[in-house]
Design an enzyme around this catalytic site. Structure first.
Site, PDB file in Angstrom:
ATOM      1  N   ASP A   1      -2.322  -1.552  -3.907  1.00  0.00           N
ATOM      2  CA  ASP A   1      -2.807  -0.383  -4.644  1.00  0.00           C
ATOM      3  C   ASP A   1      -1.772   0.053  -5.679  1.00  0.00           C
ATOM      4  O   ASP A   1      -1.859   1.133  -6.246  1.00  0.00           O
ATOM      5  CB  ASP A   1      -3.192   0.763  -3.691  1.00  0.00           C
ATOM      6  CG  ASP A   1      -2.043   1.240  -2.820  1.00  0.00           C
ATOM      7  OD1 ASP A   1      -0.884   0.848  -3.070  1.00  0.00           O
ATOM      8  OD2 ASP A   1      -2.304   2.032  -1.887  1.00  0.00           O
TER       9      ASP A   1
ATOM     10  N   LEU B   1       0.860  -1.199   0.000  1.00  0.00           N
ATOM     11  CA  LEU B   1       0.000   0.000   0.000  1.00  0.00           C
ATOM     12  C   LEU B   1       0.885   1.234   0.000  1.00  0.00           C
ATOM     13  O   LEU B   1       1.786   1.324   0.836  1.00  0.00           O
ATOM     14  CB  LEU B   1      -0.846   0.041   1.289  1.00  0.00           C
ATOM     15  CG  LEU B   1      -1.859  -1.071   1.538  1.00  0.00           C
ATOM     16  CD1 LEU B   1      -2.384  -0.988   2.966  1.00  0.00           C
ATOM     17  CD2 LEU B   1      -3.023  -0.961   0.555  1.00  0.00           C
ATOM     18  N   HIS B   2       0.655   2.127  -0.931  1.00  0.00           N
ATOM     19  CA  HIS B   2       1.424   3.381  -0.876  1.00  0.00           C
ATOM     20  C   HIS B   2       0.692   4.578  -1.486  1.00  0.00           C
ATOM     21  O   HIS B   2       1.153   5.704  -1.386  1.00  0.00           O
ATOM     22  CB  HIS B   2       2.788   3.218  -1.551  1.00  0.00           C
ATOM     23  CG  HIS B   2       2.687   3.198  -3.056  1.00  0.00           C
ATOM     24  ND1 HIS B   2       2.412   2.050  -3.752  1.00  0.00           N
ATOM     25  CD2 HIS B   2       2.789   4.175  -3.974  1.00  0.00           C
ATOM     26  CE1 HIS B   2       2.370   2.327  -5.031  1.00  0.00           C
ATOM     27  NE2 HIS B   2       2.582   3.616  -5.204  1.00  0.00           N
ATOM     28  N   ARG B   3      -0.457   4.351  -2.160  1.00  0.00           N
ATOM     29  CA  ARG B   3      -1.161   5.471  -2.805  1.00  0.00           C
ATOM     30  C   ARG B   3      -1.580   6.493  -1.762  1.00  0.00           C
ATOM     31  O   ARG B   3      -2.221   6.120  -0.759  1.00  0.00           O
ATOM     32  CB  ARG B   3      -2.437   4.995  -3.489  1.00  0.00           C
ATOM     33  CG  ARG B   3      -2.244   4.135  -4.662  1.00  0.00           C
ATOM     34  CD  ARG B   3      -1.948   4.898  -5.918  1.00  0.00           C
ATOM     35  NE  ARG B   3      -1.313   3.961  -6.819  1.00  0.00           N
ATOM     36  CZ  ARG B   3      -0.464   4.287  -7.776  1.00  0.00           C
ATOM     37  NH1 ARG B   3      -0.149   5.544  -7.980  1.00  0.00           N
ATOM     38  NH2 ARG B   3       0.074   3.373  -8.533  1.00  0.00           N
ATOM     39  N   PRO B   4      -1.307   7.775  -1.996  1.00  0.00           N
ATOM     40  CA  PRO B   4      -1.736   8.807  -1.043  1.00  0.00           C
ATOM     41  C   PRO B   4      -3.221   8.695  -0.713  1.00  0.00           C
ATOM     42  O   PRO B   4      -3.618   8.861   0.443  1.00  0.00           O
ATOM     43  CB  PRO B   4      -1.450  10.125  -1.779  1.00  0.00           C
ATOM     44  CG  PRO B   4      -0.415   9.791  -2.798  1.00  0.00           C
ATOM     45  CD  PRO B   4      -0.562   8.331  -3.128  1.00  0.00           C
TER      46      PRO B   4
END
Ligand code: UD1
Length: 376
Positions: free
Chosen positions: A290, A210-213
Site C-alpha cells: 500500500d 503495509l502501513h497505510r492507516p
C-alpha cells in the site's frame, strides 16, 4: 556583495530520505551558488526507519534534529512547527525544500511561508482524490503555499492547474525517487546478503509491505488482505518487513495472529534498510503493497505490483507502469496474482523523465530562478 543562496532541506519520515539525498548530492556540485543545512524533524526516529537510511544514502548528519516523533496528527504537526520556526528565525534561509506528503512536509512549509520564506515542493501535484488520507490533505495544502512545484508526471501538472496554481510555478522534472533507486541498484549489484539471510531465490518470492492507516488500523481490512495472502503463500514465499504501526495492530488482533500462524511461508522481518530493501524487491517476482513509493519503484523495474488500496495518487504507474489497484478485495488480489503466476500480467512501459536525472533538473531550475538572490 555576492552571497550564496541559503537552503534548508527538510526530512522527517522514511520516504523523505531517498528524495532529499540525490537533491543534496546535486547541490554539492553548485557550491559557489548554494549553501544548505539539513533539518530532521524526528517524525521517524527508529534506527531502521531513519538512521539506516542516512548511512545507506550517504546523507550527512542533520544540522538540526527536532525530536518531534510520535503523537497524533495535530500534536506532531504542531510540535514540528514550533521547533522549525526557531530554526528558521536563526538561519534566515532564502528557500525551504520539502518533499512528498508526510506531516513534516506540511508543518515545515507552512512555518516557512508564514515567515515569508520561499518553499520548493518536490513531488508536487500527486492526488488520490481521497481526502480521508492524511497525506492527501498534506499534499493539497503544501502545493497551495509552495513557490516552486516540481512534479513527477504530467498528470500532476494537470491536477495543480485545476486547483488554480499558476503555471509559472510548476516544473515537470520527473521522479526523484528513481535517482535514489538508480544509485541504490548500483550499490546492491551482485550482492545477495539478504536473499541468503532469508533463504530466498531470485524470482521465487514476493515482497509485502503495509502501513497505510486505512489498511492497518482496520482489523477487517487486514483480515481481507491476509485471507488472500494465506492462499498465495501456499505457492510462493512472501517476505514482509513490518512497519511499527502495522506490528502494533497485528499484535492486538487474535484473529490476525491466528491467520498468520497458518502461514508458514510469510516471513515477518523488521523494516529493512534502503539497500537491503532494494535487494529484496528488485529480485522479487512481484510486490503487494500500500506504499506510494513502491508503486513507482516497481514500475521503473517493470516488476508486477498489486496495490492494496482503493486508489493511487500515482495513476501513471497504472496507465503506463506495472501497477494494478486491487483494493482490499480478496478476489481481485487473487485475480491479479493468477495473472502473474500464469505469465499473463501486463508489461509496463518507460515513463518520461524517470531516468535518474531529476535532481539535476531541479537544481538547474533553482539556480536559474534564484539567481537574483545571489546578489544583495
Ligand atoms: C508516515 C507518513 C506516510 C508514510 C509513512 C512511511 C504521515 C501522515 N504519514 O506514516 O505518508 O508513507 O510515514 O513509513 O506523515 N513509529 C515508530 N518508529 C518510528 C516511526 C514511527 O515506532 O521510527 C510509530 C509511531 O510512534 C506511530 C506509528 O509508528 O505509532 C506511526 O508513525 P507516524 O510517523 O505517525 O506515521 P506513519 O504511519 O509512519
Amino acid at each position: 556583495m555576492r552571497k550564496k543562496i541559503k537552503i534548508i532541506n527538510v526530512v522527517g519520515a522514511r520516504p523523505n530520505f531517498m528524495k532529499i539525498a540525490p537533491f543534496q548530492r546535486e547541490l554539492d556540485k553548485y557550491k559557489k551558488i548554494f549553501q544548505y543545512k539539513l533539518v530532521h524533524t524526528g517524525q521517524h526516529y527508529d534506527n531502521n526507519m531513519s538512521t539506516a537510511f542516512f548511512k545507506d544514502l550517504n546523507i550527512k548528519s542533520p544540522d538540526y534534529f527536532l525530536n518531534c516523533g510520535g503523537g497524533g496528527h495535530g500534536e506532531q504537526t504542531g510540535k514540528i512547527m514550533i521547533e522549525f520556526e526557531k530554526v528558521l528565525i536563526k538561519e534566515k534561509p532564502d528557500l525551504v525544500v520539502v518533499a512528498g506528503d508526510v506531516n513534516s512536509t506540511i508543518a515545515c512549509s507552512l512555518t516557512a511561508v508564514k515567515l515569508h520564506i520561499k518553499v520548493a515542493h518536490i513531488e508536487a501535484g500527486c492526488r488520490s482524490y481521497d481526502r480521508t488520507m492524511p497525506e492527501e490533505i498534506n499534499r493539497i495544502l503544501t502545493d497551495a503555499i509552495s513557490d516552486y512545484l516540481f512534479t513527477l508526471d504530467n498528470m500532476s501538472v494537470s491536477n495543480l492547474l485545476k486547483e488554480g496554481v499558476s503555471k509559472e510555478k510548476i516544473y515537470f522534472v520527473g521522479d526523484i525517487m528513481i535517482d535514489s533507486l538508480v544509485y541504490g541498484l548500483a550499490k546492491v549489484k551482485n550482492k545477495n546478503a539478504i536473499l541468503e539471510k532469508y533463504n530466498l531465490t531470485k524470482n521465487e518470492f514476493a515482497v509485502l509491505t503495509l502501513h497505510r492507516p486505512s489498511n492497518v488500523d482496520s482489523e477487517k481490512h487486514l483480515i481481507e488482505i491476509f485471507s488472500a495472502l494465506e492462499i498465495i503463500q501456499k505457492d510462493i514465499k512472501i517476505i514482509f518487513p513490518v512497519h511499527p504501526r502495522t506490528l502494533k495492530n497485528i499484535e492486538k488482533s487474535k484473529k490476525l495472529l491466528a491467520i498468520l500462524s497458518n502461514c508458514a511461508n510469510i516471513i515477518l522481518t523488521e523494516p529493512c534498510g534502503y539497500f537491503d530493501f532494494i535487494e529484496l524487491f528488485s529480485n522479487s517476482k512481484f510486490v503487494i503493497t500500500d506504499s506510494g513509493s513502491l508503486q513507482q519503484e516497481t514500475s521503473f523495474l517493470d516488476i508486477p505490483c498489486i496495490t492494496v488500496r482503493e486508489n493511487t495518487e500515482r495513476p501513471i504507474t497504472v496507465s503506463l507502469g506495472s501497477n494494478v489497484i486491487a483494493g482490499r478485495d480478496k478476489n481481485k488480489i487473487l485475480k491479479f496474482y493468477r495473472q502473474i503466476k500464469s505469465g499473463k500480467f501486463k508489461k509496463g512501459k518507460k515513463i518520461v523523465f524517470w531516468d535518474g536525472k531529476t535532481s539535476a533538473r531541479i537544481v538547474a531550475i533553482l539556480s536559474q530562478k534564484l539567481a537574483a538572490l545571489n546578489y544583495k
